[in-house]
Design a protein around this motif. Sequence first.
Motif, short mmCIF file in Angstrom:
data_model
loop_
_atom_site.label_atom_id
_atom_site.label_comp_id
_atom_site.label_asym_id
_atom_site.label_seq_id
_atom_site.Cartn_x
_atom_site.Cartn_y
_atom_site.Cartn_z
N LEU A 272 36.92 -22.27 -87.37
CA LEU A 272 35.58 -22.70 -86.99
C LEU A 272 35.25 -22.27 -85.57
O LEU A 272 34.16 -21.74 -85.30
N PHE A 273 36.17 -22.46 -84.63
CA PHE A 273 35.89 -22.14 -83.24
C PHE A 273 35.80 -20.63 -83.02
O PHE A 273 35.00 -20.17 -82.21
N GLN A 274 36.59 -19.85 -83.76
CA GLN A 274 36.48 -18.40 -83.63
C GLN A 274 35.12 -17.92 -84.11
O GLN A 274 34.49 -17.06 -83.47
N ILE A 275 34.66 -18.48 -85.23
CA ILE A 275 33.33 -18.10 -85.73
C ILE A 275 32.25 -18.53 -84.75
O ILE A 275 31.34 -17.75 -84.43
N ALA A 276 32.33 -19.77 -84.26
CA ALA A 276 31.33 -20.26 -83.31
C ALA A 276 31.31 -19.42 -82.04
O ALA A 276 30.23 -19.10 -81.51
N GLU A 277 32.48 -19.06 -81.53
CA GLU A 277 32.54 -18.26 -80.31
C GLU A 277 31.96 -16.87 -80.53
O GLU A 277 31.26 -16.33 -79.66
N ASN A 278 32.23 -16.27 -81.70
CA ASN A 278 31.66 -14.95 -81.99
C ASN A 278 30.14 -15.03 -82.08
O ASN A 278 29.43 -14.17 -81.54
N PHE A 279 29.63 -16.04 -82.78
CA PHE A 279 28.18 -16.22 -82.90
C PHE A 279 27.55 -16.40 -81.52
O PHE A 279 26.53 -15.79 -81.19
N MET A 280 28.16 -17.27 -80.71
CA MET A 280 27.60 -17.56 -79.39
C MET A 280 27.65 -16.33 -78.48
O MET A 280 26.70 -16.04 -77.74
N SER A 281 28.75 -15.61 -78.51
CA SER A 281 28.90 -14.42 -77.67
C SER A 281 27.82 -13.40 -78.00
O SER A 281 27.18 -12.84 -77.10
N ASN A 282 27.61 -13.15 -79.30
CA ASN A 282 26.57 -12.19 -79.70
C ASN A 282 25.18 -12.68 -79.32
O ASN A 282 24.35 -11.92 -78.84
N ALA A 283 24.91 -13.97 -79.59
CA ALA A 283 23.58 -14.52 -79.31
C ALA A 283 23.25 -14.45 -77.83
O ALA A 283 22.15 -14.03 -77.44
#
Length: 371
Positions: A272-283
């Motif tokens: 979950l945190f890896q997905i959230a971090e990837n989404f946030m980094s891109n956004a």
Amino acid sequence: MNLKKSLFTIAFINNTAALVLSAAAFWGCMNLSSLIAPQGFIIDVHSSPITMIKIPEPAENAIKIAEIFSFLQIALPVSIYTLALFSTASMFYRLKLKEPLKILSMATSRMIENDLDFMIETHSQDEMGQLCTAFETMRKALLENNRELWRQAEERKRLNAAFSHNLRNPVTVLKGSAKLAKQAILDGTVDTGQFFEHLSLIESYTDRIEHYIESMSSIQRIEEIPLVREITDWNSIILELEKMVHFFETDKLINFETDPYLHSILIDKSILFQIAENFMSNALRFAKQSVSISCTMTEDMFKLTVTDDGCGFPISLIKNGIQPFQKGSGDSEHFGMGLYTSKLLAERHSGSITIQNTQTGTIVSAALKVR
């Protein structure tokens, strides 16, 4: 026929023909010699008494010609048999060896050049044909081995890119937490509780990085990342996500929203945190002014949605789907693996991710099965 029978058959035919021609040449030369320069006696059996008449001596030129035919009487059979020998070798080579050797020579040259995109044809079932078939089998095996090595190299490339990419975000959080703790000490505004919270976060992310490194070092493909589900309180998950979001260094407005949920969920927090971090980094990289994050529960699915007011996803990404090493900009510092890794992780968690462009930016969502 096999090579042995073929050689015997060709030799038999040529030797038989040589025998017939040699006999004809021998008798022909002997008869011509007798006609040109006859010698001996003629016996007249019709006279009474029987008389024997000596044949006149032939002319000198006739004797020389007769001697030539006498020489040819021996030389021609020898020449005919020699010619038959060479003819046998030539016919055997052209009929049984020339084409297979040409094919095998071509195949060997292309294999030396690492060109395996061809097929070795087999024109017969003899030993040379079987050798061509064996070479074709070897070519196929080499091609499959090369494809497997190439596939493994690509998998390793993807794995290394995902490994490097997924370490960026935890390191960013660690740097942000350490920076805030350091700034509090320098400003003399150290709050024991807040300082302890920073240290706890650093310890938590350090453990997470250690676990991630151990996991990635023992797998060959991204899809093999181990899944470890744990029963976790909803509010605890949301609190950790909110803390993680605020450690990203940015001047853009971040809005975090969540729906209330009174039950625990079964989830792999690392995924979950890896997905959230990837989404946030891109956004945060593409957003102009603001980013919104929301967490909701729908039946047995945990849904994480990140919205930004950026330039939107490339048309090729929307059309062709999420692929590895597909970048949304010309930034060489990024691997183009964030969304692809998130997609694989979500599928590993029996979920999926969706992306879409809006009139004001982009929306990317991840749904993870938590029951």
